[in-house]
Motif scaffolding. Structure first.
Motif, PDB file in Angstrom:
ATOM      1  N   PRO A  76      32.178 -21.121  -0.904  1.00  0.00           N
ATOM      2  CA  PRO A  76      33.357 -20.386  -0.427  1.00  0.00           C
ATOM      3  C   PRO A  76      34.079 -21.138   0.690  1.00  0.00           C
ATOM      4  N   GLY A  77      35.381 -21.248   0.560  1.00  0.00           N
ATOM      5  CA  GLY A  77      36.174 -21.940   1.567  1.00  0.00           C
ATOM      6  C   GLY A  77      36.215 -23.444   1.408  1.00  0.00           C
TER       7      GLY A  77
ATOM      8  N   GLU B 108      33.889  -7.042  -2.670  1.00  0.00           N
ATOM      9  CA  GLU B 108      33.596  -6.892  -1.249  1.00  0.00           C
ATOM     10  C   GLU B 108      32.154  -7.292  -0.950  1.00  0.00           C
TER      11      GLU B 108
ATOM     12  N   ARG C 131      32.006 -10.970  -0.834  1.00  0.00           N
ATOM     13  CA  ARG C 131      32.636 -11.461   0.393  1.00  0.00           C
ATOM     14  C   ARG C 131      31.714 -11.317   1.589  1.00  0.00           C
ATOM     15  N   GLN C 132      31.075 -10.150   1.690  1.00  0.00           N
ATOM     16  CA  GLN C 132      30.159  -9.935   2.816  1.00  0.00           C
ATOM     17  C   GLN C 132      28.971 -10.892   2.750  1.00  0.00           C
TER      18      GLN C 132
ATOM     19  N   ASP D 287      28.995 -13.837   1.417  1.00  0.00           N
ATOM     20  CA  ASP D 287      29.489 -15.162   1.801  1.00  0.00           C
ATOM     21  C   ASP D 287      29.412 -15.337   3.318  1.00  0.00           C
ATOM     22  N   ALA D 288      29.698 -14.247   4.029  1.00  0.00           N
ATOM     23  CA  ALA D 288      29.715 -14.308   5.494  1.00  0.00           C
ATOM     24  C   ALA D 288      28.325 -14.242   6.092  1.00  0.00           C
ATOM     25  N   ALA D 289      27.454 -13.443   5.476  1.00  0.00           N
ATOM     26  CA  ALA D 289      26.100 -13.280   6.014  1.00  0.00           C
ATOM     27  C   ALA D 289      25.164 -12.905   4.864  1.00  0.00           C
TER      28      ALA D 289
ATOM     29  N   ASP E  73      23.026 -14.804  -1.182  1.00  0.00           N
ATOM     30  CA  ASP E  73      24.354 -15.066  -0.645  1.00  0.00           C
ATOM     31  C   ASP E  73      25.396 -14.705  -1.702  1.00  0.00           C
ATOM     32  N   GLY E  74      26.672 -14.984  -1.400  1.00  0.00           N
ATOM     33  CA  GLY E  74      27.730 -14.591  -2.324  1.00  0.00           C
ATOM     34  C   GLY E  74      27.593 -15.234  -3.690  1.00  0.00           C
TER      35      GLY E  74
ATOM     36  N   HIS F 164      23.683  -3.190   3.582  1.00  0.00           N
ATOM     37  CA  HIS F 164      22.840  -4.051   4.421  1.00  0.00           C
ATOM     38  C   HIS F 164      21.388  -3.549   4.415  1.00  0.00           C
TER      39      HIS F 164
END
Length: 500
Positions: free
Chosen positions: A152-153, A288, A291-292, A294-296, A309-310, A340
């Motif tokens: 991602p990114g 979503e 996405r979450q 991907d961030a953590a 992970d994502g 979570h």
């Protein structure tokens, strides 16, 4: 609930290659008749016996180095009604098929079981057929790496390119001549060596997923040696792009299939695993959750890697859409990501692949994709394609058009992909789910068109990967069984409505 991370690719040129293939097979010494005996390590069904067939590593050198293919058999239930052999062509590339007869014998109806010896085999480089390895590290064997999920990114797909280059280098260093010889054309030639060893003038076959492409290649290269051919969950036979088109098709296949999951996950049938109130909300929830993650990432003890992970969730989406009974696992992961909450530890199951099996599958899958067709080399073009595809198909996030090891492969294809045509007997039946995430309906239509009047197609209003005897559609199952048992096909392409 146990969450499992895996469930488990030129008319004149073709004429030249057929001229190369058939005389070599005829001129090489005939393989010895199989010496049937107990299968090493046991079998799921005690009726299954195993043997070996010797094949050339390189069919251009029939007297050169050879390897042994492991084959298996369960004899016809009614010898007095026996028609011949039904070769079960496994998916993949890189899938094991040695225990295929054990898996099929109790699912096939009596009218089919009575008439055929069921024949399975491990393709070259897989299982007990001289397994190969590229020597990949554990990280490259994870579900998020086995397919080229872009970071991602990472708009330049630099991480994917580094992974692909490393895998290509490792395969070149460690794979050996069997890996270099892994092509769909050679699998078709190997199947014909199996036919010769069995003493059969013609064979029937049931190919699934990648096995449809191998089966179509066999029916094209050896048309006069085919009896009744069933191809189930069909690959696009694109004679220019071949496996490149299969990878790209994941984007449309997932879009075709996701609504089935979204309908279930927003219905009372999902129970405590209900993700949202409407199908549209389920789609938003999945995106979503990815996405979450991907961030953590969430810890996932015992998994490879030990986090979700994502891209891990995206890989599980492909797995979870293959059959309705996998929907609960996918819903569990989405809800855990959104809430979570801890994921249950992964506990190895009795049917999970061993590290050696994973290595062989990864090696042969990669090699076949890269050996069958040339892939573009410019990384910038992949980066542009990923950026556009992420917008057009957010569920698969650019993976279907991302850079792979094939962009860095050390060899060019020795032969062009098979061009499937209408030349040959009219003895092919395709069966296809409307909403297949891995081999979408649009690709099956292209195989149907390539075969012309050689084929008929049974389309089943169902979702998931595999159609015959897989989803409870009595109409589709009956049409395929009747063809195998009697040779009778629908006069024209048939459509089977949704079961129930």
């Amino acid at each position: 609930m146990r969450i499992t991370p895996r469930g488990a690719a030129l008319a004149a040129a073709t004429t030249v290659l057929l001229g190369l293939t058939a005389p070599l097979a005829a001129g090489a010494p005939a393989p010895a008749r199989p010496a049937w005996g107990a299968c090493a390590g046991g079998t799921p069904d005690g009726r299954q016996l195993c043997a070996e067939v010797t094949v050339p590593v390189d069919y251009r050198q029939p007297d050169g180095p050879s390897l042994t293919l492991a084959i298996s058999r369960i004899p016809a239930a009614r010898p007095d009604q026996r028609r011949g052999v039904l070769v079960l062509i496994p998916g993949g590339p890189g899938g094991s098929g040695l225990n295929g007869p054990s898996g099929a014998v109790n699912r096939l109806p009596p009218e089919v079981r009575d008439r055929y010896d069921l024949i399975g085999f491990d393709p070259r480089g897989v299982g007990r057929s001289g397994p190969v390895s590229c020597g990949l590290g554990d990280a490259d064997l994870s579900p998020g790496r086995l397919l080229p999920w872009p970071v991602p990114g990472d708009h330049g797909v630099d991480a994917s390119a580094a992974t692909g280059r490393r895998i290509a280098d490792l395969c070149a260093a460690n794979g050996g001549p069997v890996l270099r010889s892994s092509t769909t054309r050679n699998e078709a030639r190997d199947i014909d060596r199996i036919r010769q060893a069995l003493g059969e003038r013609r064979i029937s076959a049931w190919g699934v997923s990648y096995g449809t492409y191998a089966g179509a290649a066999y029916a094209t290269m050896f048309p006069d040696r085919t009896d009744r051919i069933v191809l189930d969950s069909n690959d696009n036979p694109d004679p220019v792009n071949a496996e490149r088109s299969w990878l790209a098709a994941f984007a449309t296949g997932v879009e075709d299939r996701f609504p089935d999951f979204a309908a279930w996950a927003s219905s009372p049938a999902a129970g405590e695993l209900r993700v949202a109130d409407t199908p549209e909300q389920v789609r938003a929830a999945y995106l979503e959750a990815a996405r979450q993650l991907d961030a953590a990432a969430l810890p996932w003890p015992g998994n490879n890697p030990a986090v979700l992970d994502g891209n891990g969730l995206r890989a599980m989406l492909l797995n979870g859409l293959q059959a309705d009974n996998r929907f609960p696992t996918l819903a569990t992961l989405i809800l855990s990501a959104l809430r979570h909450t801890p994921l249950p530890p992964q506990v190895p199951g009795p049917n999970d692949p061993t590290p050696a099996q994973l290595q062989a599958t990864a090696a042969i899958s990669t090699a076949t994709l890269c050996n069958d067709v040339a892939w573009p080399r410019g990384v910038d073009a992949y980066a542009a394609a990923v950026a556009a595809d992420r917008v057009a198909h957010p569920l698969t996030a650019g993976m279907p058009v991302n850079v792979t090891a094939c962009a860095f492969w050390h060899w060019q294809p020795a032969e062009p992909p098979v061009r499937v045509t209408s030349d040959g007997p009219s003895n092919v039946l395709l069966v296809q789910n409307l909403r297949d995430p891995a081999t979408p309906y649009a690709g099956a239509l292209k195989l149907r068109a390539a075969f012309g009047d050689r084929a008929r197609m049974v389309t089943v209003d169902s979702g998931g990967h595999r159609a015959y005897l897989a989803n409870g559609n009595a109409c589709g199952d009956a049409l395929v069984s009747e063809f195998l048992a009697t040779g009778h096909r629908p006069a024209r392409d048939a459509f089977c409505p949704k079961a129930g």
